[in-house]
Write an enzyme that holds these catalytic residues in place. Structure first.
Site, PDB file in Angstrom:
ATOM      1  N   SER A 121       0.806  -1.224   0.000  1.00  0.00           N
ATOM      2  CA  SER A 121       0.000   0.000   0.000  1.00  0.00           C
ATOM      3  C   SER A 121       0.835   1.267   0.000  1.00  0.00           C
ATOM      4  O   SER A 121       0.330   2.341  -0.336  1.00  0.00           O
ATOM      5  CB  SER A 121      -0.940   0.023   1.212  1.00  0.00           C
TER       6      SER A 121
ATOM      7  N   HIS B 106      -1.378   4.807   6.996  1.00  0.00           N
ATOM      8  CA  HIS B 106      -0.654   5.294   5.820  1.00  0.00           C
ATOM      9  C   HIS B 106      -0.330   6.788   5.947  1.00  0.00           C
ATOM     10  O   HIS B 106      -1.019   7.525   6.658  1.00  0.00           O
ATOM     11  CB  HIS B 106      -1.495   5.057   4.560  1.00  0.00           C
TER      12      HIS B 106
ATOM     13  N   ASP C 107      -4.561   8.038   7.726  1.00  0.00           N
ATOM     14  CA  ASP C 107      -5.670   7.227   8.242  1.00  0.00           C
ATOM     15  C   ASP C 107      -5.273   6.324   9.408  1.00  0.00           C
ATOM     16  O   ASP C 107      -5.977   5.366   9.725  1.00  0.00           O
ATOM     17  CB  ASP C 107      -6.267   6.380   7.115  1.00  0.00           C
TER      18      ASP C 107
END
Length: 404
Positions: free
Chosen positions: A67, A371, A368
């Site tokens: 990610s 991240h 968040d």
């Protein structure tokens, strides 16, 4: 006797002449070897197009990761990331686990290339300048059912390699059949930059399902599998590699805040989980050793190891000096009497509650709770791309050159 003497003299002269001739050849060979050593060697890196001042002109980027560098893979396959993801830069969700750009986007801009499309996103993608095989939740090692149920991605690094191999083979087939499409030129595969940013989730899964001692013991196998993929990419023609190590996992706000509340003695002065950071550093130490071994083994490769850990920890430990707020707070979502992920909605006592964004994401290091924010990603990218955190210390625009 005279004739015998003359015969001996004649033979002696022949032997002397032969010996002198051999000596001349030997000296000539030694001079040639010495000359070749002193002269600069021409390697496959000379196939790269160079701009002014020796800047590398990479025609494409092939990215492998999780990610931290996903540009739409997971969002296309499993679920589309909701608003307010992407809001600070794209104005809408754009498949990135951030409110804007991730570091691979800044890399593409720095190299004068368009953003790299996700391999798994079939809508609106253009692969002429590379492909992004990264997906959120990916690991280096293949995952089991338990990890899949915990929402880790089945698209591990070995699967991403298979995707690349198929993409390359099918691209070459199409070009050999005269088919024109939004694909890279076959010759560009060996001239592209290959970027890797993966490993965080292997450690994170280990923390979740095993002991810290078991995580530590698993590192040699994880880095071995990583090196094996790099070797296979080299066999496919890859030559320039830009390899990120893993960040300070103990400083992920969602984890650090939870552990700090339960076991305050496990966190450091910054609020980060000490043992998690120590294991991340050990992973990075072994990864760096693997990269060093690969340099000796893959003689025509140019491998740059990038210390993302130090760059990220610098931002976290000095957040307020750089205009950010508490680095262990986060902008989007809610954590307290109930947990609400960014962009999600739940009913609390009959009332719908949303995991909305804060008013100013640019002041937060974390977007968040897991991240990095768009602002933090820009800060980190600007730190690493000039070579300040690289081994060897070269800027990304010069990462096609072998170190002398």
């Amino acid at each position: 006797m005279v004739g015998t003497r003359e015969a001996r003299l004649s033979i002696g002269k022949q032997n002397f002449g032969l010996a002198r001739g051999i000596a001349t050849v030997v000296i000539g060979v030694l001079v040639a070897i010495a000359f070749s050593v002193l002269m600069p060697r021409k390697t496959e890196s000379s196939s790269w197009t160079l701009g002014d001042s020796g800047v590398c002109r990479f025609p494409a980027i092939y990215n492998f990761g999780d990610s931290n560098s996903d540009t739409g893979g997971r969002s296309a396959v499993f679920y589309r990331l909701p608003s307010p993801y992407g809001s600070s830069f794209f104005g809408k969700p754009a498949g990135r686990f951030s409110d804007g750009q991730v570091v691979i986007d800044v890399i593409a801009e720095k190299l004068g290339l368009p953003f790299v499309s996700a391999y798994l996103d079939s809508v609106g993608s253009d692969y002429r300048h590379g492909v992004n095989f990264a997906t959120g939740g990916s690991t280096i090692q293949p995952i089991d059912g338990r990890a899949f149920d915990a929402r880790f991605s089945p698209i591990s690094l070995d699967v991403q390699l298979l995707q690349f191999q198929q993409f390359k083979a099918r691209t070459n087939e199409l070009f050999s059949n005269g088919v024109k499409s939004p694909l890279p030129l076959p010759a560009d595969f060996s001239k592209a930059l290959y970027t890797l940013d993966i490993g965080q989730n292997d450690l994170h899964a280990g923390f979740k399902f095993t002991t810290e001692e078991q995580v530590q013991a698993s590192i040699p196998n994880i880095t071995h599998q990583f090196a094996s993929v790099v070797e296979k990419l080299y066999q496919e023609g890859a030559r320039a590699f830009w390899i990120h190590n893993t960040g300070p996992l103990g400083c992920i706000p969602m984890t650090a805040r939870h552990i700090s509340a339960m076991q305050p003695d496990k966190v450091d002065g910054t609020g980060c989980v000490k043992s998690h950071n120590e294991i991340a550093q050990e992973f990075n130490r072994q990864l760096k050793e693997r990269v060093s071994d690969l340099r000796a083994k893959l003689t025509n490769a140019v491998l740059t190891y990038v210390d993302m850990y130090s760059a990220k920890f610098m931002l976290i430990s000095e957040a307020k000096q750089h205009g950010f707020t508490d680095p262990l707070s986060y902008c989007c979502g809610r954590d307290g009497d109930y947990f609400l992920p960014c962009g999600m909605k739940i009913a609390v006592d009959g009332v719908e509650v949303s995991g909305d964004s804060c008013s100013d994401p640019s002041r937060h290091v974390s977007w968040d709770g897991i991240h990095y924010s768009h602002a933090a990603n820009l800060w980190i990218a600007n730190k690493i791309l000039d070579g300040s955190f690289s081994d060897p210390p070269v800027a990304i625009t010069e990462s096609c050159h072998k170190a002398l």
